[in-house]
Design an enzyme around this catalytic site. Structure first.
Site, PDB file in Angstrom:
ATOM      1  N   HIS A 121       0.856  -1.182   0.000  1.00 54.84           N
ATOM      2  CA  HIS A 121       0.000   0.000   0.000  1.00 54.84           C
ATOM      3  C   HIS A 121       0.894   1.234   0.000  1.00 54.84           C
ATOM      4  CE1 HIS A 121      -2.864   2.962   1.683  1.00 54.84           C
ATOM      5  NE2 HIS A 121      -3.834   2.132   1.337  1.00 54.84           N
ATOM      6  N   ASP A 198       2.791  -4.151   8.130  1.00 55.71           N
ATOM      7  CA  ASP A 198       1.529  -3.456   7.916  1.00 55.71           C
ATOM      8  C   ASP A 198       0.420  -4.482   8.111  1.00 55.71           C
ATOM      9  OD1 ASP A 198      -0.807  -2.396   6.882  1.00 55.71           O
ATOM     10  OD2 ASP A 198       0.064  -1.726   4.994  1.00 55.71           O
ATOM     11  N   GLN A 201      -4.718  -5.135   6.917  1.00 57.40           N
ATOM     12  CA  GLN A 201      -5.634  -6.075   6.281  1.00 57.40           C
ATOM     13  C   GLN A 201      -5.631  -7.453   6.930  1.00 57.40           C
ATOM     14  OE1 GLN A 201      -7.847  -5.246   4.052  1.00 57.40           O
ATOM     15  NE2 GLN A 201      -7.090  -3.192   3.595  1.00 57.40           N
ATOM     16  N   LYS A 224     -11.049  -0.761  10.075  1.00 59.35           N
ATOM     17  CA  LYS A 224     -11.151  -1.947   9.229  1.00 59.35           C
ATOM     18  C   LYS A 224     -11.569  -3.183  10.029  1.00 59.35           C
ATOM     19  CE  LYS A 224      -7.637  -0.243   5.983  1.00 59.35           C
ATOM     20  NZ  LYS A 224      -8.495   0.051   4.827  1.00 59.35           N
ATOM     21  N   CYS A 361      -4.709   2.440  -3.831  1.00 64.86           N
ATOM     22  CA  CYS A 361      -3.478   2.934  -3.184  1.00 64.86           C
ATOM     23  C   CYS A 361      -2.341   1.934  -3.376  1.00 64.86           C
ATOM     24  CB  CYS A 361      -3.705   3.217  -1.703  1.00 64.86           C
ATOM     25  SG  CYS A 361      -4.814   4.594  -1.391  1.00 64.86           S
TER      26      CYS A 361
END
Length: 406
Positions: A121, A198, A201, A224, A361
């Site tokens: 991302h 990261d 997700q 999220k 993104c």
């Protein structure tokens, strides 16, 4: 897990859009919020709205207990060893920028390497680009396999003794690829590098144990994972956080302030300058309670079943290309031949089906895929196979519509 029953707990999902029942397939961008979270945030504002840490009055104590209680919930949720390792910030983007600006500028120098992947991302690319420009370090990218996965042999050959930071997403927001973070971390550590993950997700969908992963930093966002917007978390190993300097200065994060010098509070508060995101943190705690009650193992299993079912249904549509590996998280990204993804999303929306369209993104990944944009359906705990069927029917309708137009 009964997704239909769960869906009833999300007020926004029980509505019609353009005269059709809403089918929400955009949870990778932001998830919807259950009443348990909405009510918890409302309760804070209705009953004990106050600043934290500073006051000894009743409302201040209640707010502080709620805020710090949520920190304890986050610690347990991701398996951190201490609440000192849990920093509340605006989200994943802010967390990665903090790592780059604080840890990176002290520990990365000219000639050093920062290793990424092309699937990242933008929030896990741009901060490292800026750090490389500021320090003279070199950016390197682990190549992708044809299906959008990485090979550990390529990881071994890309990371070297010059590598200081390896930054990688746990789950791709485009391809659904689940990266082997634990194995990559071992390679990074063998070469003396730190591992930045990261987790935007992955945290809403997979059971996370940062101690088992052994990563040095892990970042994720509340919105999220059925939590409020504007709240996120940076986990960092205490040994790193203690040596890092704050990048934002003001109230809350100070110990002593003089006319010419100041000192900082201990962890975790030295990184939380100003009035913190109190309602957001309390809402995030409620989101964690909600997810724990369902069980992350059940959520993961449900989403993978939906993703596999979606790939089967969509594969039957002529002219539709699906991107990414067979084994994936609950994300299916695709294109219809000769139809722009924005047009696909627009036609689907007329039937009340919400999907994301664009570059997500992830422009370097779009270039690697040799496309300018894609459409994406992302699934969560409140989605059902009926939602997938609606998507497949909508895509056939879209194809027929544009076939008639052209």
């Amino acid at each position: 897990m009964d997704a239909l029953e769960l869906k009833k707990q999300f007020p926004i999902l029980n509505q019609s859009v353009n005269g059709n029942e809403l089918v929400y397939l955009d949870s990778a961008a932001t998830s919807q919020k259950p009443l348990a979270v909405i009510d918890k945030v409302n309760d804070y504002y209705n009953r004990y709205n106050s600043n934290v840490h500073r006051g000894v009055h009743t409302l201040g104590t209640m707010a502080t207990d709620g805020y710090e209680g949520s920190r304890e919930k986050v610690q347990s949720f991701i398996g951190a060893s201490s609440t000192e390792e849990i920093i509340f910030l605006r989200g994943t983007t802010t967390a990665i920028n903090l790592i780059a600006s604080s840890y990176g500028k002290v520990n990365v120098s000219e000639g050093d390497e920062i290793v990424l992947t092309p699937m990242e991302h933008h929030s896990n690319i741009i901060p490292w680009q800026q750090l490389a420009k500021a320090t003279g370090a070199t950016l390197k990218y682990i190549p992708l396999q044809k299906d959008g996965t990485i090979d550990l042999k390529d990881v071994e050959s890309t990371i070297t003794a010059k590598t200081k930071i390896v930054a990688m997403m746990h789950v791709s927001n485009v391809l659904g690829t689940i990266n082997p973070i634990k194995e990559v971390t071992k390679i990074a550590h063998r070469n003396g590098a730190v591992m930045v993950v990261d987790g935007a997700q992955s945290t809403p969908h997979l059971k996370i144990d940062v101690q088992d992963l052994d990563c040095d930093f892990f970042a994720f966002s509340g919105h999220k994972m059925v939590g409020p917007t504007g709240i996120g978390v940076l986990y960092g190993k205490k040994e790193h956080l203690e040596k890092m300097e704050p990048v934002e200065f003001g109230g809350e994060m100070i110990d002593f302030v003089g006319l010419y010098d100041s000192t900082w509070k201990e962890l975790p508060w030295k990184f939380e300058g100003g009035t913190p995101i109190i309602a957001g943190a309390i809402g995030l705690g409620a989101a964690i309670d909600f997810l724990n009650e369902i069980g992350l193992d059940q959520i993961e299993r449900h989403e993978k079943e939906l993703a596999h079912y979606a790939m089967e249904r969509l594969s039957d549509i002529d002219g539709l290309t699906i991107y990414g590996p067979k084994e994936r998280a609950g994300v299916v990204t695709f294109n219809l031949d000769d139809v722009h993804p924005h047009d696909v999303a627009t036609v689907l929306d007329t039937d009340g089906i919400a999907v994301r369209a664009g570059h997500h993104c992830a422009q370097p990944l779009m270039k690697w895929l040799d496309v300018t944009a894609t459409a994406r359906a992302s699934f969560y705990l409140y989605n059902t196979k009926a939602d997938v069927d609606a998507l497949a029917t909508g895509l056939v309708k879209t194809k027929e519509y544009f076939g008639d137009v052209f």
